[in-house]
Each structure stands twice: as C-alpha cells, then as structure tokens.
Design a protein around this motif. Structure first.
Motif, PDB file in Angstrom:
ATOM      1  N   PRO A 150       0.823  -1.221   0.000  1.00 31.99           N
ATOM      2  CA  PRO A 150       0.000   0.000   0.000  1.00 31.99           C
ATOM      3  C   PRO A 150       0.855   1.269   0.000  1.00 31.99           C
ATOM      4  CG  PRO A 150      -0.084  -1.110   2.127  1.00 31.99           C
ATOM      5  CD  PRO A 150       0.599  -2.051   1.191  1.00 31.99           C
ATOM      6  N   PRO A 151       0.663   2.150  -0.995  1.00 31.78           N
ATOM      7  CA  PRO A 151       1.448   3.382  -1.024  1.00 31.78           C
ATOM      8  C   PRO A 151       0.942   4.435  -0.046  1.00 31.78           C
ATOM      9  CG  PRO A 151      -0.033   3.304  -2.906  1.00 31.78           C
ATOM     10  CD  PRO A 151      -0.180   1.991  -2.192  1.00 31.78           C
ATOM     11  N   ASP A 152      -0.315   4.329   0.373  1.00 30.85           N
ATOM     12  CA  ASP A 152      -0.906   5.315   1.282  1.00 30.85           C
ATOM     13  C   ASP A 152      -1.194   4.644   2.621  1.00 30.85           C
ATOM     14  OD1 ASP A 152      -1.321   7.498  -0.803  1.00 30.85           O
ATOM     15  OD2 ASP A 152      -2.474   5.841  -1.661  1.00 30.85           O
ATOM     16  N   THR A 153      -0.745   5.274   3.685  1.00 29.84           N
ATOM     17  CA  THR A 153      -0.919   4.664   4.998  1.00 29.84           C
ATOM     18  C   THR A 153      -1.030   5.742   6.058  1.00 29.84           C
ATOM     19  OG1 THR A 153      -0.050   2.955   6.495  1.00 29.84           O
ATOM     20  CG2 THR A 153       1.558   4.471   5.529  1.00 29.84           C
ATOM     21  N   VAL A 154      -1.296   5.307   7.277  1.00 26.80           N
ATOM     22  CA  VAL A 154      -1.333   6.192   8.439  1.00 26.80           C
ATOM     23  C   VAL A 154      -0.287   5.702   9.435  1.00 26.80           C
ATOM     24  CG1 VAL A 154      -2.712   7.027  10.379  1.00 26.80           C
ATOM     25  CG2 VAL A 154      -3.789   6.719   8.139  1.00 26.80           C
ATOM     26  N   LEU A 155       0.590   6.601   9.860  1.00 24.75           N
ATOM     27  CA  LEU A 155       1.591   6.285  10.872  1.00 24.75           C
ATOM     28  C   LEU A 155       1.200   6.971  12.180  1.00 24.75           C
ATOM     29  CD1 LEU A 155       4.963   6.679   8.919  1.00 24.75           C
ATOM     30  CD2 LEU A 155       3.789   4.561   9.523  1.00 24.75           C
ATOM     31  N   VAL A 156       0.993   6.163  13.211  1.00 21.09           N
ATOM     32  CA  VAL A 156       0.632   6.682  14.529  1.00 21.09           C
ATOM     33  C   VAL A 156       1.888   6.779  15.384  1.00 21.09           C
ATOM     34  CG1 VAL A 156      -0.755   6.294  16.608  1.00 21.09           C
ATOM     35  CG2 VAL A 156      -1.673   5.661  14.357  1.00 21.09           C
ATOM     36  N   ASP A 157       2.121   7.943  15.977  1.00 26.15           N
ATOM     37  CA  ASP A 157       3.254   8.135  16.870  1.00 26.15           C
ATOM     38  C   ASP A 157       2.944   7.452  18.200  1.00 26.15           C
ATOM     39  OD1 ASP A 157       5.252   9.012  18.573  1.00 26.15           O
ATOM     40  OD2 ASP A 157       5.071  11.133  18.041  1.00 26.15           O
ATOM     41  N   VAL A 158       3.691   6.386  18.524  1.00 25.06           N
ATOM     42  CA  VAL A 158       3.452   5.642  19.765  1.00 25.06           C
ATOM     43  C   VAL A 158       4.559   5.888  20.781  1.00 25.06           C
ATOM     44  CG1 VAL A 158       2.079   3.878  18.621  1.00 25.06           C
ATOM     45  CG2 VAL A 158       4.547   3.553  18.825  1.00 25.06           C
ATOM     46  N   SER A 159       5.377   6.916  20.537  1.00 26.58           N
ATOM     47  CA  SER A 159       6.454   7.224  21.481  1.00 26.58           C
ATOM     48  C   SER A 159       5.956   8.060  22.660  1.00 26.58           C
ATOM     49  CB  SER A 159       7.585   7.974  20.764  1.00 26.58           C
ATOM     50  OG  SER A 159       7.149   9.243  20.311  1.00 26.58           O
ATOM     51  N   MET A 160       4.730   8.589  22.566  1.00 27.03           N
ATOM     52  CA  MET A 160       4.154   9.412  23.628  1.00 27.03           C
ATOM     53  C   MET A 160       3.557   8.525  24.726  1.00 27.03           C
ATOM     54  SD  MET A 160       2.181  12.174  21.168  1.00 27.03           S
ATOM     55  CE  MET A 160       1.260  10.918  20.274  1.00 27.03           C
ATOM     56  N   ASP A 161       3.147   9.160  25.860  1.00 31.06           N
ATOM     57  CA  ASP A 161       2.478   8.381  26.895  1.00 31.06           C
ATOM     58  C   ASP A 161       1.067   8.030  26.414  1.00 31.06           C
ATOM     59  OD1 ASP A 161       0.452  10.387  27.909  1.00 31.06           O
ATOM     60  OD2 ASP A 161       2.276  11.496  28.382  1.00 31.06           O
ATOM     61  N   ARG A 162       0.463   7.055  27.054  1.00 29.90           N
ATOM     62  CA  ARG A 162      -0.810   6.507  26.599  1.00 29.90           C
ATOM     63  C   ARG A 162      -1.912   7.557  26.548  1.00 29.90           C
ATOM     64  NH1 ARG A 162      -1.786   0.649  28.198  1.00 29.90           N
ATOM     65  NH2 ARG A 162      -3.687   1.455  29.142  1.00 29.90           N
ATOM     66  N   ASP A 163      -1.975   8.429  27.559  1.00 34.22           N
ATOM     67  CA  ASP A 163      -3.028   9.446  27.578  1.00 34.22           C
ATOM     68  C   ASP A 163      -2.895  10.401  26.400  1.00 34.22           C
ATOM     69  OD1 ASP A 163      -4.167   8.397  29.836  1.00 34.22           O
ATOM     70  OD2 ASP A 163      -3.168   9.764  31.221  1.00 34.22           O
ATOM     71  N   ARG A 164      -1.660  10.743  26.040  1.00 31.40           N
ATOM     72  CA  ARG A 164      -1.478  11.660  24.928  1.00 31.40           C
ATOM     73  C   ARG A 164      -1.807  10.979  23.598  1.00 31.40           C
ATOM     74  NH1 ARG A 164       3.816  15.285  23.252  1.00 31.40           N
ATOM     75  NH2 ARG A 164       2.723  16.566  21.725  1.00 31.40           N
ATOM     76  N   ILE A 165      -1.463   9.682  23.480  1.00 30.14           N
ATOM     77  CA  ILE A 165      -1.838   8.948  22.270  1.00 30.14           C
ATOM     78  C   ILE A 165      -3.356   8.963  22.114  1.00 30.14           C
ATOM     79  CG2 ILE A 165      -1.852   6.700  21.123  1.00 30.14           C
ATOM     80  CD1 ILE A 165       0.817   6.103  22.527  1.00 30.14           C
ATOM     81  N   LEU A 166      -4.063   8.693  23.207  1.00 29.36           N
ATOM     82  CA  LEU A 166      -5.529   8.711  23.166  1.00 29.36           C
ATOM     83  C   LEU A 166      -6.060  10.092  22.796  1.00 29.36           C
ATOM     84  CD1 LEU A 166      -6.356   6.486  26.266  1.00 29.36           C
ATOM     85  CD2 LEU A 166      -7.110   6.024  23.926  1.00 29.36           C
ATOM     86  N   SER A 167      -5.415  11.135  23.311  1.00 26.93           N
ATOM     87  CA  SER A 167      -5.897  12.491  23.047  1.00 26.93           C
ATOM     88  C   SER A 167      -5.782  12.879  21.580  1.00 26.93           C
ATOM     89  CB  SER A 167      -5.132  13.510  23.910  1.00 26.93           C
ATOM     90  OG  SER A 167      -3.806  13.698  23.429  1.00 26.93           O
ATOM     91  N   GLN A 168      -4.892  12.193  20.822  1.00 24.95           N
ATOM     92  CA  GLN A 168      -4.724  12.496  19.404  1.00 24.95           C
ATOM     93  C   GLN A 168      -5.804  11.834  18.551  1.00 24.95           C
ATOM     94  OE1 GLN A 168      -1.953  14.496  18.395  1.00 24.95           O
ATOM     95  NE2 GLN A 168      -1.729  14.714  20.603  1.00 24.95           N
TER      96      GLN A 168
END
Length: 376
Positions: free
Chosen positions: A167-185
């Motif tokens: 797939p040439p198109d994708t979504v990259l999720v930043d998982v280097s943050m704490d869990r609460d901040r990941i959820l907030s995004q």
C-alpha cells in the motif's frame, strides 16, 4: 552519487523499521517458495570527500525477492526498498545506476526490477496537488510521473508499474508518547469505541501459533465478505514459525485475538521490526451481533500499547485510501484507521526498470489486464 552493489548473505541484512527489508522477511519468503538475494549499496569513496582512505563504504543495503511472472520469466522485486533516499532530483538516475549494477547479478531470465519505493511521493509536497479542503488529489498521470522520475537518466527507462503491490498510502501513529497523549490524538468516536469494547467484555490476548485455527476461521469469513483472494492457513502459519534468531534483522510477529468469553470475534497479526510496528492482517466475525462489541477498536489499542511497550516510535496502519473519498474501495479503512490519529504518508509506489523493453511491454499489457500479483 556514484554507487555500486555488493552481494551479501540475506541473514546479514541490517535492522530497519521496514519489515519487508529484514532478514526475517527473507526467511519468510523462502518458506513460501521464493528465492531471495541481498546487496550492500556501496558509495563511491570519491563521493565521501576521501574520508574513508579509499575503502568501499556500505551506505545501506537492499533485500530482493525473485518472483516468477511466467513459466520461464522472473522479476526482481524490492519490497519497500531501497530505503536509502537520494536527493529528489537524483532519484531516477540513482535507481537507474543501481538497476544496471544489479543486472549481471540476477538470473538470466529476470525481465525487470520492480522497486516498491518507501520514499515519500514528491507530489505530496506540491500545493497544487491538494484541494481547497486540503485533500490530496494523488499523483498525476503515470506519463507525467515518468517524465519527472527519468529526468537526467541515461536510458529513460523507469516505468510506473501498472499496480502497487504494497500500500502506497498509509497512516503512521506516533506511539512514542504516553498513553493518555496517544488517546488524546484520536477522534472522540474512536476513543469512545475503545472504552466501549472493554465495557462490553472484550479481552485481547496474544494467542500465538495455537490460536491460528481460530484466527483463520475469522479470516475466511472476512475474505468472503470482502471478496478477497483467500490464502491457505500455511501461508499465515509460516509467518509465526520463521526462525530468525541468527539474523541481524529479526522481527516479532504477534497473533492477537479479541474474545468475548472464550469466543474469538476478531484478530490481527502484528509485526514489530526495529522501531516500527506494522498491522499486517486483520479478520473479524461476520455475525452482525458481534459488531456491537467494537472488538476491532480494542485490538488496535492493544497493538498500539504493545508497540509502545516494545520501544517503537511508529505504528503503521498499513493501507488506506489516499483521501476521504466515499467512492474509493478503501474508504472504510480510511475512516477507521485515521480515527486513531497519526499522520498520512503517501509513498511513491511501484516502479519498474525493464532489461528487455519489448518483452516487458508484452508482460505489462497482461498485468494491466489481470493484475496477476498480490502481496509482497
């Protein structure tokens, strides 16, 4: 940039976030009946300012999978490679040079090289390729792309492939943050459904190879529901059985099952390579009542948490529509996957370098007609 190639053992492929460029992937493809090869990409010492005492310098490497395209013809497929990125105006000449160096190192029946490029599409940086609502229109027609890619090449031989295998198109999720901040995004509905799946009693576990029959049952329903080609269970079992402990770039594969009580309702295969996790395959129940459990949301959240715990920086959702277009066949995946936050990435997709243009044109016509390949 002057480059050359030097063959190397596939188990010595260097670590990378691109799963398809690892020694693990080489072993998996071999289990599935493919031949593989690997090459160091050697930088000319003159290009380094003479700081290496005239010695060859490996500035990267590349895994190649040899695939049959007919009874007597093969292609050299480079999945998500080469990773090394030259300056934008040098991409075409650089691929041309690598291809010509690779030509004598490949089997005599190899018709062309296909690069499934991981590089960001240069058209994604062009303002006129976006609508007033900031939606990407995608790259222009293949002829325009080829003019840009072949600029300054000697043979004008790079062709946009009829199909993109990865797939040439994708979504990259930043998982280097704490869990609460990941959820907030994430989008509010996605956060709600993650919590709803837990309240509904969905539990996610790493089922391992023992859980493969249960996962495969869900996969068969999913394949029929979406009219997908059906791989046999051994195809997926190979991914869980690969032994790569003696390799320089191993990978970990997790089979995650979401269950209600002891009944599986959804599952995914999660890969971790270097500092990236990748969502490889998904499956879910066809029972309408099971949709209310929101198990797919719980699965993705568990995968994100595992990726974060493993020290990953990114979680690759692995394939969406390039824009929120309701008419696109992957629009549903776009809505689901973009709900987890992250950033869109538009890669350049597949590019071919033919060694025999006349025979390649014949093959290309058949691929346009039937798209004979799938997967990597």
């Amino acid at each position: 940039m002057q480059v050359a190639l030097k063959p190397k053992q596939t188990r010595r492929v260097v670590p990378t976030p691109y799963l398809q460029q690892t020694a693990y992937w080489s072993r998996l493809k071999q289990k599935q009946g493919r031949r593989t090869a690997a090459f160091d990409i050697i930088v000319d010492p003159a290009d380094t300012g003479g700081n290496h005492s005239g010695h060859e310098v490996a500035d990267g490497d590349m895994l190649v999978v040899l695939r049959p395209v007919s009874r007597n013809i093969s292609m050299a497929y480079v999945p998500f490679g080469p990773e090394l990125l030259p300056d934008q105006e040098m991409r075409g000449p650089w691929l041309e040079e690598i291809s010509e160096h690779m030509r004598p190192l490949l089997p005599d029946n190899c018709l062309f090289v296909r690069y499934d490029l991981p590089w960001r599409s240069p058209w994604a940086d062009e303002p006129d390729r976006y609508t007033e609502n900031d939606r990407w229109k995608g790259p222009p027609k293949a002829r325009i792309q080829e003019m840009r890619m072949n600029f300054d090449t000697e043979h004008w031989n790079l062709r946009k492939a009829p199909t993109d295998l990865l797939p040439p198109d994708t979504v990259l999720v930043d998982v280097s943050m704490d869990r609460d901040r990941i959820l907030s995004q994430m989008k509010p509905k996605t956060r709600y459904n993650i919590r709803l799946s837990k309240r509904k009693g969905v539990r996610v576990r790493d089922a391992g190879i023992e859980g493969l029959p249960a996962w495969y049952g869900l996969y068969r329903h999913t394949a029929r529901r979406h009219k997908m080609d059906l791989n046999d269970m051994d195809y997926f079992g190979a991914a869980l059985k690969v032994s790569d402990s003696d390799c320089d770039s191993p990978a970990r594969i997790h089979l995650l099952l979401a269950e209600v009580g002891d009944r599986p309702v959804a599952g995914i295969m999660l890969a971790i390579s270097g500092n990236r996790a990748t969502y490889l395959y998904g499956a879910s129940s066809s029972d309408p009542e099971d949709r209310g459990y929101m198990a797919s949301y719980g699965l993705q959240w568990e995968a994100i948490c595992r990726a974060r715990k493993s020290g990953c920086r990114d979680y690759d959702m692995f394939g969406v529509a390039p824009a929120p277009d309701p008419d696109h066949p992957m629009y549903g995946l776009y809505r689901f996957k973009t709900g987890f936050g992250g950033r869109m990435q538009h890669r350049q997709g597949c590019w071919d370098y033919p060694f025999d243009e006349a025979k390649y044109d014949v093959y290309r016509a058949t691929e346009f007609a039937g798209s004979p390949f799938a997967g990597a």
